[in-house]
Design a protein around this motif. Structure first.
Motif, short mmCIF file in Angstrom:
data_model
loop_
_atom_site.label_atom_id
_atom_site.label_comp_id
_atom_site.label_asym_id
_atom_site.label_seq_id
_atom_site.Cartn_x
_atom_site.Cartn_y
_atom_site.Cartn_z
N THR A 1 -8.13 15.34 -16.46
CA THR A 1 -7.77 15.01 -15.07
C THR A 1 -7.96 16.23 -14.19
O THR A 1 -7.86 17.37 -14.64
N PHE A 2 -8.25 15.97 -12.93
CA PHE A 2 -8.38 17.06 -11.95
C PHE A 2 -7.85 16.51 -10.63
O PHE A 2 -8.44 15.60 -10.04
N GLY A 3 -6.69 16.99 -10.22
CA GLY A 3 -6.14 16.56 -8.93
C GLY A 3 -5.31 15.31 -8.99
O GLY A 3 -4.99 14.73 -7.95
N ILE A 4 -4.95 14.84 -10.19
CA ILE A 4 -4.12 13.65 -10.35
C ILE A 4 -3.20 13.85 -11.55
O ILE A 4 -3.58 14.55 -12.50
N SER A 5 -2.01 13.29 -11.49
CA SER A 5 -1.08 13.36 -12.62
C SER A 5 -0.32 12.04 -12.70
O SER A 5 -0.32 11.25 -11.76
N ALA A 6 0.34 11.83 -13.84
CA ALA A 6 1.14 10.62 -14.01
C ALA A 6 2.24 10.56 -12.95
O ALA A 6 2.54 9.50 -12.40
N GLU A 7 2.84 11.71 -12.63
CA GLU A 7 3.90 11.76 -11.62
C GLU A 7 3.36 11.36 -10.25
O GLU A 7 4.01 10.64 -9.50
N ALA A 8 2.16 11.85 -9.91
CA ALA A 8 1.58 11.53 -8.61
C ALA A 8 1.31 10.03 -8.49
O ALA A 8 1.58 9.41 -7.45
N HIS B 1 0.83 -1.20 0.00
CA HIS B 1 0.00 0.00 0.00
C HIS B 1 0.87 1.25 0.00
O HIS B 1 1.83 1.34 0.77
N GLY B 2 0.57 2.19 -0.88
CA GLY B 2 1.28 3.47 -0.89
C GLY B 2 0.31 4.61 -1.15
O GLY B 2 -0.68 4.44 -1.86
N GLU B 3 0.59 5.78 -0.57
CA GLU B 3 -0.27 6.95 -0.77
C GLU B 3 0.58 8.17 -1.08
O GLU B 3 1.70 8.29 -0.59
N TYR B 4 0.03 9.06 -1.89
CA TYR B 4 0.72 10.32 -2.16
C TYR B 4 -0.32 11.41 -2.39
O TYR B 4 -1.22 11.26 -3.21
N LYS B 5 -0.21 12.48 -1.64
CA LYS B 5 -1.09 13.63 -1.83
C LYS B 5 -0.36 14.64 -2.71
O LYS B 5 0.63 15.21 -2.30
N MET B 6 -0.88 14.78 -3.92
CA MET B 6 -0.26 15.70 -4.87
C MET B 6 -0.42 17.15 -4.38
O MET B 6 -1.53 17.54 -4.03
#
Lengths: 103, 258
Positions: free
Chosen positions: A81-88, A9-14
């Motif tokens: 997209t809104f609030g998400i990117s490939a990097e995120a 499990h991993g999480e990231y807040k852009m």
């Protein structure tokens, strides 16, 4: 997709964006199952399955840049997209592989 | 397509009896499709809840967001909506929820961020008249200096956009924390230690009954954009009831992202 209790499990807040959550399973050094989720927005919603597909088979050693390149076509026009990117997504995947405790 | 303004449309108001969470989800899908197809004029729908619910976003993992055992113990229905965004904890009387079903032309040429602010400008104005200095906090929150008031989400279907918002009127923060799993990553970003402190409800900020706030919001919409009283058509309700049972009350949808 298969979704088992052994997933990492991993999480990231852009920054300025939304939370991206990744649950994945590694087999033979590759991503064998993956679910991207979170409170972001995607139009059309079918783009989510394309992100998951793009990540399948990625080597566990893939860098954030390499993972982002894999995901990028699934998030390109006409997808909005809104609030998400490939990097995120890539960072959340990396966090799942590196630190993700099995749940 | 040229951008239209609010006054170019014949806005209709639906404010129906309390309805079950799965039916609300289905009504959103049916009504945005009706507006897209041109069978229904653009519409504002005020929701009344027949029971408690957790509503998760289109792209959220059920297990990551909801403590299913605690939700069941409290008799809370868990449903997935068609728009993205985050989980909401709902108890009848504790929230003000509304949907705007608009032609895409209303947000033509706007970024997503601009379209969210545009769709809720009437609410910001209504809150100001009630003495609350509220503003739009990108990407999708309405907030005041005291705390978050509401969260918005959009979904596009064909030629229409669904924009729906849940505002906190009152909140049982303890129960919310029992049923929603709110991750540390998110709390760290908001710079707060307590999830309960992230939300400040309208009751404490206005001292007004929930019904009075809703009435004022409807008046504000009517004055700014025009609004005629309407009701659900029989065929709309029938389609939504079928969809509620086949999709929104069904685990294959709710647990699509387990």
């Amino acid at each position: 997709m298969s979704y088992t209790r052994s997933m990492r499990h991993g999480e990231y807040k852009m920054p300025g964006g939304k939370l991206v959550v990744v649950d994945l399973d590694l087999r033979d050094g590759q991503i064998a199952a993956v679910q991207v989720s979170g409170d972001f927005f995607l139009e059309p919603d079918s783009a989510l399955a394309d992100i998951d597909c793009a990540l399948l088979g990625a080597p566990h050693s893939a860098s954030v840049e390499e993972l982002a390149m894999r995901v990028s076509p699934a998030l390109s026009a006409p997808v909005q997209t809104f609030g998400i990117s490939a990097e995120a997504v890539a960072i959340a995947v990396r966090r799942a592989i590196d630190g993700g405790n099995s749940t | 397509m040229t951008r239209t303004n609010w006054r170019e449309h014949e806005w209709q108001l639906i404010h129906d009896v309390p309805q079950a969470p799965a039916l609300h989800m289905a009504l959103d899908e049916v009504l945005v499709e009706e507006v897209s197809a041109g069978r229904r004029p653009p519409t504002l729908r005020i929701w009344e809840w027949a029971g408690p619910a957790v509503v998760i976003g289109r792209f959220q993992s059920l297990r990551n967001e909801v403590d299913a055992a605690n939700a069941a113990a409290h008799g809370i229905e868990v449903v997935r909506r068609i728009s993205g965004g985050g989980a909401m904890f709902i108890e009848p009387g504790n929230t003000i929820t509304y949907s705007v079903y608009a032609p895409l032309s209303l947000v033509e040429g706007l970024s997503f961020e601009q379209s969210y602010a545009q769709m809720d400008a009437w609410v910001i104005a209504a809150l100001l008249e009630l003495g609350i200095m509220a503003w739009y906090q990108p990407l999708n929150d309405i907030t005041s200096h005291i705390g978050k008031i509401a969260g918005a989400a959009q979904a596009r279907r064909g030629n229409a956009v669904l924009h729906h918002v849940t505002m906190a009127y009152d909140i049982d923060a303890q129960k919310m924390l029992q049923v929603l799993r709110i991750g540390r990553e998110k709390l760290a970003d908001k710079g707060t230690q307590s999830a309960a402190k992230r939300v400040d409800p309208l009751r404490s900020q206005t001292g007004l009954p929930r019904e009075a706030i809703i009435a004022h919001m409807i008046d504000t919409f009517r004055q700014r954009h025009g609004l005629r009283d309407d009701h659900l058509r029989e065929d709309e309700l029938a389609r939504a009831s079928t969809l509620a049972a086949s999709k929104f009350a069904n685990a294959s949808w709710t647990a699509e992202l387990p």
